[in-house]
Design a protein around this motif. Structure first.
Motif, PDB file in Angstrom:
ATOM      1  N   LYS A  72       0.835  -1.197   0.000  1.00  0.00           N
ATOM      2  CA  LYS A  72       0.000   0.000   0.000  1.00  0.00           C
ATOM      3  C   LYS A  72       0.876   1.255   0.000  1.00  0.00           C
ATOM      4  O   LYS A  72       1.839   1.349   0.756  1.00  0.00           O
ATOM      5  CB  LYS A  72      -0.915   0.025   1.219  1.00  0.00           C
ATOM      6  N   THR A  73       0.526   2.180  -0.869  1.00  0.00           N
ATOM      7  CA  THR A  73       1.197   3.474  -0.951  1.00  0.00           C
ATOM      8  C   THR A  73       0.130   4.538  -1.148  1.00  0.00           C
ATOM      9  O   THR A  73      -0.986   4.228  -1.587  1.00  0.00           O
ATOM     10  CB  THR A  73       2.181   3.525  -2.135  1.00  0.00           C
ATOM     11  N   GLY A  78      -7.724   2.048  -6.136  1.00  0.00           N
ATOM     12  CA  GLY A  78      -8.636   2.400  -7.213  1.00  0.00           C
ATOM     13  C   GLY A  78      -9.989   1.757  -6.979  1.00  0.00           C
ATOM     14  O   GLY A  78     -10.119   0.836  -6.171  1.00  0.00           O
ATOM     15  N   THR A  79     -10.972   2.271  -7.663  1.00  0.00           N
ATOM     16  CA  THR A  79     -12.320   1.730  -7.575  1.00  0.00           C
ATOM     17  C   THR A  79     -12.746   1.299  -8.967  1.00  0.00           C
ATOM     18  O   THR A  79     -12.597   2.050  -9.933  1.00  0.00           O
ATOM     19  CB  THR A  79     -13.297   2.781  -7.019  1.00  0.00           C
ATOM     20  N   ILE A  89     -17.780  -0.895 -15.941  1.00  0.00           N
ATOM     21  CA  ILE A  89     -18.350   0.405 -16.294  1.00  0.00           C
ATOM     22  C   ILE A  89     -17.223   1.414 -16.385  1.00  0.00           C
ATOM     23  O   ILE A  89     -17.087   2.131 -17.379  1.00  0.00           O
ATOM     24  CB  ILE A  89     -19.398   0.850 -15.248  1.00  0.00           C
ATOM     25  N   ARG A  90     -16.392   1.486 -15.322  1.00  0.00           N
ATOM     26  CA  ARG A  90     -15.245   2.381 -15.351  1.00  0.00           C
ATOM     27  C   ARG A  90     -14.280   2.043 -14.232  1.00  0.00           C
ATOM     28  O   ARG A  90     -14.631   1.365 -13.273  1.00  0.00           O
ATOM     29  CB  ARG A  90     -15.667   3.839 -15.267  1.00  0.00           C
ATOM     30  N   PHE A  91     -13.059   2.550 -14.366  1.00  0.00           N
ATOM     31  CA  PHE A  91     -12.011   2.417 -13.369  1.00  0.00           C
ATOM     32  C   PHE A  91     -11.661   3.811 -12.889  1.00  0.00           C
ATOM     33  O   PHE A  91     -11.397   4.706 -13.696  1.00  0.00           O
ATOM     34  CB  PHE A  91     -10.782   1.733 -13.981  1.00  0.00           C
ATOM     35  N   LEU A  92     -11.683   4.001 -11.577  1.00  0.00           N
ATOM     36  CA  LEU A  92     -11.349   5.296 -10.978  1.00  0.00           C
ATOM     37  C   LEU A  92     -10.070   5.131 -10.163  1.00  0.00           C
ATOM     38  O   LEU A  92     -10.101   4.561  -9.067  1.00  0.00           O
ATOM     39  CB  LEU A  92     -12.493   5.775 -10.087  1.00  0.00           C
ATOM     40  N   PRO A  93      -8.935   5.615 -10.678  1.00  0.00           N
ATOM     41  CA  PRO A  93      -7.687   5.455  -9.927  1.00  0.00           C
ATOM     42  C   PRO A  93      -7.648   6.354  -8.703  1.00  0.00           C
ATOM     43  O   PRO A  93      -8.274   7.416  -8.683  1.00  0.00           O
ATOM     44  CB  PRO A  93      -6.624   5.848 -10.945  1.00  0.00           C
ATOM     45  N   GLY A  94      -6.891   5.931  -7.695  1.00  0.00           N
ATOM     46  CA  GLY A  94      -6.708   6.748  -6.509  1.00  0.00           C
ATOM     47  C   GLY A  94      -5.820   7.933  -6.804  1.00  0.00           C
ATOM     48  O   GLY A  94      -5.026   7.918  -7.740  1.00  0.00           O
ATOM     49  N   LEU A  95      -5.966   8.968  -6.015  1.00  0.00           N
ATOM     50  CA  LEU A  95      -5.166  10.189  -6.243  1.00  0.00           C
ATOM     51  C   LEU A  95      -4.231  10.419  -5.083  1.00  0.00           C
ATOM     52  O   LEU A  95      -4.410  10.047  -4.002  1.00  0.00           O
ATOM     53  CB  LEU A  95      -6.086  11.393  -6.415  1.00  0.00           C
TER      54      LEU A  95
END
Length: 95
Positions: A72-73, A78-79, A89-95
């Protein structure tokens, strides 16, 4: 039975069938386990190696699966949103 009355009954029956089918379309047809497997496959396809599942929920007619890339960093999560038929449907990367 008169032809017009028969036609009207058939139309009403058809409309009610369509309405009842539409109301059931947001129910999950894949399980949380299947949605998680689909989400894991998606992030592995994107180059993630080790993956940890964070949260899995079903809201607004779709699965939402949060995953962490290990180790973990910050921003290493991501979701993945998965439809009720098991497609991405989609990929939402972490920020």
């Amino acid at each position: 039975m008169k032809p017009k009355l028969y036609f009207d009954l058939c139309c009403v029956t058809g409309i009610l069938t369509l309405i009842s089918g539409y109301g059931c379309s947001s129910k999950a047809t894949v399980t949380a386990e299947k949605a998680t497997a689909v989400a894991k496959a998606e992030v592995i396809r994107r180059g993630w190696n080790d993956v940890e599942v964070g949260d899995v929920s079903f809201d607004d007619g779709r699965w939402s699966v949060t995953l962490w890339q290990l180790p973990k960093t910050p921003g290493g999560h991501g979701t993945v949103e998965v439809s009720t038929n098991g497609s991405i449907i989609r990929f939402l990367p972490g920020l």
